[in-house]
Design an enzyme around this catalytic site. Structure first.
Site, PDB file in Angstrom:
ATOM      1  CD  GLU A 270      -2.968  -0.944   0.223  1.00  0.00           C
ATOM      2  OE1 GLU A 270      -3.097   0.416  -0.445  1.00  0.00           O
ATOM      3  OE2 GLU A 270      -3.729  -1.716  -0.233  1.00  0.00           O
TER       4      GLU A 270
ATOM      5  CB  SER B 207     -50.970 -22.929  42.864  1.00  0.00           C
ATOM      6  OG  SER B 207     -52.257 -22.848  42.957  1.00  0.00           O
TER       7      SER B 207
END
Length: 689
Positions: free
Chosen positions: A94, A364
């Site tokens: 690069e 319950s």
């Protein structure tokens, strides 16, 4: 002739001098422009380097369970943690002059301009790493002269205010490698399943070639083309002296193994849990929304990935292919850590989190809070009340109410609190609720962590006020841990991208119940799994008791629209709800699913862990009690179960021998008188301790 020659010489000298002057002026002007440009960029100050990053969620075992990002999957690494060969490969292909230029390379720019003029296009680029970094941070990728000029200005600002390693680090953490992976760490994880520090030469050179065209050079799209690009990278490394030819050839011939071939594969470990964490981050802890969206956070959670998978496994296995939904929450009662959370059958179909958001009637499963209040007010496991069809006068005599037992099954006789809990007798519960005063149940439920608004009504004994599965798991933890209210903990620690700890939570527990009574209530709840207690009806957990091979306690609950199972071991409390988002349960079999999910999850989640007994606290004694009448078992009346009492409240009267007709001798006593005597006597005994 001599005059003409002299004139020509003088003219040439004047032109040379003019040229030199113009050149000098141009150089001075260029230098002035350069100084002015550099001064301008220096005065502009350092450009911000804020980059959205990926936030990572970690489970209790430090494994990654999920990620959050705004379309850019990026994990920031310091340059010291990036493999050297990645850096060398990137520089070689690069920007070979990176460490010697000032942000741009005039030679490359000139060559690119000439090439573009010849072709009449803008296809040739000459961007340095600094320019690419500037573009990634601040600009679009449009190929215009204006963008190029702005790119140059930002590049100069970067070079004037940051050192080369900072720029290179930023570039490697922002460059796009395809498939949603921004930065070298995300790319290394995506393509090879390893960190950027672990990459070898072949892998590093493959990744370094991708940014030139992420969709074109991705090895997941076209491996042959990617290998050619890798060859270019390796030859660039040879040309710059990073490698010799033999090393380059060996790396190019090395066969690579790619671990992921799908795009942006989402995490599937606890998506409902992750949503709950995100909500707590912002609404409870107070993490700024902007900070969360910027990302880069490391969020260490309490989720146990194996328990979560176990929960999802049994939900998938037990839930039918219908609109029936479910929720599950598992908490470690010793710390409050949320170990598993399921908010529905399928997150992709419905992200609505029923575990935390849905308020459903617990039925319950709410009775343990009532019976704990009863223990505080003189009840024991031996307390008896008459179980028969009953109409209650309520609302100060203005109304009546006739609750019923499941399948209208009544003992038509006195039953003990132990039996009432195991059989889930509704008549016993309502009588207790009214005898105590309805405020007692509300107070205990709120004390252990139920935060939903409860209706102070006789029907609350049967669980008619909506609560969430999350609340029920939290509230039951107080029975499992010796009476301590826990603060549920989902997040252990939050660390930002700079390594600073933003938040850290330690377990929070407060003693709210008497440890002796919490244990006795726990022991009563083990009865629902004990078939030995079967009498006029069966215990409610008998159908799943064989699925769990360790000491367990709990309580099931059901209404016309909801089915619950909340149970625990000393290490884990789990709350499971099953029902429809709208409407009632449609088949009797649907009422059993919550129990099966709970039992199989509990067994699987704790596989390999110690099978712990519930510890008996000091001041509690166990006696062999006849479960039907609450009296001491004898040779003549041998049916018994070891039940626990606060010392001094245990039964002392022996069970009488059977009468001549084969039935035990019992006193015939008016129920109201018996209830009053039982409560008053036990209340005095309790106050005397």
């Amino acid at each position: 002739m001599e005059v003409v020659v002299n004139r020509q010489d003088r003219r040439k000298r004047r032109l040379v001098r003019l040229f030199l002057r113009l050149l000098l002026i141009s150089l001075v002007f260029a230098a002035a422009c350069a100084v002015g440009l550099l001064s301008y960029t220096k005065m502009q100050g350092p450009p911000p380097l804020n980059v959205t990053q990926t936030t990572v969620y970690y489970g209790a075992d430090q494994s990654i369970i999920g990620e959050h990002h705004q379309g850019e999957n990026r994990h920031w690494l310091p340059i010291s943690s990036i493999d050297t060969e990645v850096i060398e490969a990137t520089l070689a292909v690069e920007d070979r002059k990176f460490y010697s230029h000032f942000g741009f390379d005039p030679t490359r720019i000139g060559a690119a301009v000439l090439a573009n003029l010849k072709t009449g296009s803008k296809s040739q680029g000459a961007s340095t790493i600094t320019q690419q970094y500037a573009r990634n941070l601040y600009l679009s990728h449009d190929k215009t002269w204006k963008r190029k000029w702005n790119e140059l200005l930002y590049s100069l600002r970067l070079e004037m205010n940051y050192d080369k390693d900072q720029i290179l680090e930023g570039y490697l953490n922002t460059v796009y490698y395809g498939h949603g992976a921004y930065g070298i760490e995300a790319a290394a994880q995506h393509y090879f399943g390893k960190t950027a520090e672990q990459l070898n030469l072949a892998e590093a050179s493959m990744l370094a070639g991708i940014p030139k065209g992420p969709s074109y050079y991705s090895p997941l799209f076209d491996l042959e083309r990617a290998k050619k690009r890798q060859g270019v990278v390796l030859q660039s490394m040879v040309a710059t002296g990073y490698l010799n030819q033999i090393e380059a050839d060996e790396a190019h011939l090395e066969e690579l193994t790619f671990v992921q071939n799908e795009l942006d594969q989402p995490s599937t470990i606890g998506p409902y849990f992750q949503d709950t964490v995100e909500k707590e981050l912002i609404q409870t802890i107070g993490i700024d929304q902007a900070l969360f969206e910027a990302g880069g956070l490391k969020i260490y959670t309490t989720l146990d990935p194996q328990m979560q998978k176990e929960a999802e496994k049994w939900v998938a296995s037990e839930m039918p292919d219908s609109e029936l939904q479910t929720a599950l929450v598992a908490i470690d009662p010793r710390t409050g850590d949320v170990k598993a959370l399921v908010g529905g059958k399928d997150y992709t179909e419905s992200p609505y989190n029923r575990a935390t958001e849905a308020k459903r009637q617990p039925g319950s499963s709410f009775k343990p809070f009532l019976y704990y209040a009863a223990l505080e007010n003189g009840y024991t496991a031996a307390t008896t009340l008459l179980s028969e069809e009953t109409t209650f006068t309520i609302d100060e005599g203005r109304g009546s109410w006739s609750p019923s037992n499941f399948n209208d099954n009544y003992a038509d006789d006195f039953i003990t609190l132990l039996q009432a809990t195991a059989f889930s007798d509704n008549i016993y519960a309502v009588k207790t609720h009214l005898l105590l005063g309805t405020d007692k149940l509300v107070e205990v439920a709120e004390r252990v962590g139920v935060e939903s608004k409860l209706k102070n009504h006789p029907s609350l004994a049967l669980g008619t006020s909506g609560v969430s599965p999350f609340e029920m798991a939290r509230a039951y933890s107080a029975f499992a841990n010796g009476g301590k209210r826990v603060e549920p903990r989902l997040i252990r620690k939050i660390v930002d991208s700079e390594g600073e700890v933003l938040f850290e939570a330690e377990p929070e527990m407060t003693q709210v119940l008497d440890p002796k009574l919490a244990f006795i209530m726990t022991d009563l709840m083990t009865g629902m799994f004990d078939p030995y207690l079967n009498a006029h009806t069966s215990v409610t957990g008998g159908s799943v008791s064989h699925l769990v091979s360790r000491p367990i306690a709990g309580k099931s609950g059901s209404t016309s629209s909801d089915s619950w199972m909340v149970g625990f071991t000393p290490q884990l409390v789990t709350s499971v709800w099953v029902g429809y988002d709208k409407g009632n349960l449609q088949k009797p079999a649907e009422g059993q699913i919550a129990k099966r999910i709970w039992a199989q999850f509990t067994e699987g989640a704790l596989k390999g862990q110690l099978k712990k007994e519930f510890p008996v606290p000091a001041g509690v004694v166990g006696v062999k009690m006849n479960p039907e009448n609450g009296l001491l078992a004898t040779e003549d009346c041998p049916t018994h179960r070891v039940s626990y009492f606060v010392e001094g409240t245990e039964p002392t009267k022996p069970c009488p021998p059977p009468a001549a007709d084969g039935q035990p001798e019992t006193e015939v006593i008016d129920e109201a008188t018996k209830e009053k005597e039982n409560l008053i006597n036990r209340l005095f005994r309790w106050l005397g301790n």
